[in-house]
Design an enzyme around this catalytic site. Structure first.
Site, mmCIF file in Angstrom:
data_model
loop_
_atom_site.group_PDB
_atom_site.id
_atom_site.type_symbol
_atom_site.label_atom_id
_atom_site.label_comp_id
_atom_site.label_asym_id
_atom_site.label_seq_id
_atom_site.Cartn_x
_atom_site.Cartn_y
_atom_site.Cartn_z
ATOM 1 C CG ASP A 134 0.831 6.973 26.412
ATOM 2 O OD1 ASP A 134 0.996 7.748 25.452
ATOM 3 O OD2 ASP A 134 1.766 6.451 27.044
ATOM 4 C CB CYS A 186 4.157 10.639 20.552
ATOM 5 S SG CYS A 186 3.085 10.093 21.902
ATOM 6 C CG ASP A 242 6.601 9.700 23.502
ATOM 7 O OD1 ASP A 242 5.791 10.643 23.522
ATOM 8 O OD2 ASP A 242 6.383 8.604 24.065
ATOM 9 C CE1 TYR A 251 0.138 2.411 26.212
ATOM 10 C CE2 TYR A 251 0.539 2.126 23.872
ATOM 11 C CZ TYR A 251 0.319 2.948 24.962
ATOM 12 O OH TYR A 251 0.302 4.312 24.791
ATOM 13 C CG ASP A 292 7.536 2.645 23.023
ATOM 14 O OD1 ASP A 292 7.704 3.386 24.015
ATOM 15 O OD2 ASP A 292 6.841 2.971 22.041
ATOM 16 C CG ASP A 293 10.801 4.288 27.915
ATOM 17 O OD1 ASP A 293 12.033 4.188 28.012
ATOM 18 O OD2 ASP A 293 10.084 4.821 28.794
ATOM 19 N NE ARG A 332 -0.145 7.901 20.743
ATOM 20 C CZ ARG A 332 0.394 7.700 21.948
ATOM 21 N NH1 ARG A 332 -0.045 8.358 23.001
ATOM 22 N NH2 ARG A 332 1.364 6.829 22.107
ATOM 23 C CE LYS A 334 5.193 6.173 20.917
ATOM 24 N NZ LYS A 334 4.679 5.075 21.780
#
Length: 430
Positions: free
Chosen positions: A330, A311, A278, A147, A178-179, A326, A276
């Protein structure tokens, strides 16, 4: 499968409420007045990407996925439930005068309860037992790159925040990339040019006294990825959504089993032990049985000590297979979602689901409301922090530490230092 009527309930239309459980993490989940209609997707691709693929809800009324609870408004509460994580029916309800007509496209169980909160917690206990949930682990705290940096994240961003977390003495256990670290969604064996050696990054994180974590969407591939080009036979034929500027496709967990084992062996051997996972819904486009087998196979590769955070996952189909989940869409710096679709990134959607699924914490897994973002410029940041504090089982942060002001840093430190035990919350706001 056709919908078959399973019950007709006399209700007080002015007081009756219907709790509708969404299909996956991002699907809106809350209780509504029986006279209303629940949330619907705004964009066509959102039906697959954020709601239940192939099961559009009716124009009016409600459609719970595996769980729908009716409070008649006169003291009677009835839940309609799935009995298995591999057979999750869609359950509809529509009001006709003072009668609520309930139908389902597969077998459902019905149970009475004293009130709506009891109906949710009782179902949670029953379903967890069915799925073999016996022990829920205390979660680590985490910093996540998403984020603040989104797909632009670099190695230097990670290193800078590792140092800043140490200098600020923040109680962070995991540094989760993350991504953006991969060359393309689906091409997990080839890092992007911005990252290079994953093992060196993991080693740097461990040297700081923290655990390396990483984001992966194991059951999803971009249409332009090398995986999609070389192995179209691994992909489900219908697109799974539209993201990263193009179409995406689900990866069949069974067909790609050997490849997925190679991916997670590489990540495990590079030093990562917090994952994580997703966009998991893409692995359940055809079968919850294959999806559960694929998720269990990932656990076998990474080991029992690794921490798995799901997620974008089919909720009831994932129980018993991940440590944390999650439970909403988001978070975002903005309060309202784009287009008004509460399955899209926003504080409004995240707050709705975090409260609506609070009963799952300590029963199915550790609830993840999504990251605390506390930097200046985040709308209504104090309201989001209060939601995370009240209903956040997993405490993760996702600001650049150098972006935090005094309030943001103080709030971040307090929430990281006060992680609740993985036990059911005392208060439920369905």
């Amino acid at each position: 499968m056709a919908f078959v009527e399973v019950a007709r309930l006399f209700v007080d239309p002015k007081r009756a409420r219907v709790y509708e459980h969404g299909w996956q993490s991002w699907s809106p989940t809350t209780a509504y007045p029986a006279t209303s209609t629940s949330h619907r997707p705004v964009a066509a691709h959102s039906l697959t990407q954020n709601y239940r693929p192939g099961r559009p809800a009716p124009a009016e009324g409600f459609q719970g996925e595996g769980l729908l609870v009716v409070d008649s408004g006169d003291g009677r509460v009835v839940s309609f439930e799935a009995g298995s994580p591999v057979s999750v029916p869609s359950i509809r309800a529509r009001l006709d005068g003072d009668v609520l007509i309930v139908s389902a496209d597969d077998l459902v169980r019905s149970q009475g309860a004293d009130d709506m909160a009891s109906a949710l917690t009782d179902f949670g206990d029953r379903f967890a037992a069915t799925c073999g949930v016996e022990y829920i682990r205390q979660p680590p705290t985490a910093w996540c790159s998403w984020y603040q940096y989104y797909r632009r994240v670099t190695v230097d961003d990670v290193h800078r925040n590792v140092d800043a977390i140490g200098e600020a003495d923040l109680p962070v256990d995991v540094i989760q990339i993350d991504d953006g670290w991969q060359s393309a969604v689906g091409d997990w064996l080839s890092p992007s040019e911005r990252f290079g050696s994953l093992s060196r990054i993991a080693e740097r994180i461990r040297e700081s006294g923290r655990r390396p974590g990483i984001w992966v969407a194991p059951f999803l591939a971009s249409a332009t990825s090398e995986l999609a080009r070389r192995h179209p036979e691994w992909l489900y034929p219908d697109r799974a959504g539209h993201n990263w500027g193009g179409d995406t496709f689900g990866v069949n967990p069974d067909a790609a089993a050997d490849h997925l084992a190679t991916v997670f062996t590489m990540l495990r051997d590079a030093g990562f032990d917090y994952f994580k996972l997703d966009f998991l819904y893409a692995g359940a486009l055809d079968s919850l049985t294959d999806y559960r087998s694929g998720l269990a196979a990932i656990r076998d590769v990474v080991g029992a000590d690794a921490y798995l955070l799901g997620c974008g996952a089919p909720i009831l189909g994932s129980v018993g297979l991940v440590d944390a989940m999650r439970v909403g869409p988001d978070i975002a710096p903005s309060y309202e979602p784009p287009g008004g679709d509460l399955s899209q990134p926003s504080q409004a959607g995240a707050i709705l689901n975090t409260r609506g699924r609070a009963w799952q914490h300590g029963r199915f897994w550790v609830n993840d409301p999504d990251c605390l973002i506390a930097r200046p410029g985040v709308e209504r940041r104090a309201e989001w922090a209060a939601t995370v504090e009240a209903f956040g089982g997993l405490r993760s942060i996702s600001d650049g530490i150098d972006e935090l002001d005094e309030w943001g840093l103080t709030t971040t430190r307090r929430l990281l230092a006060d992680v609740p035990a993985p036990l059911p919350f005392d208060e439920l706001l369905a």
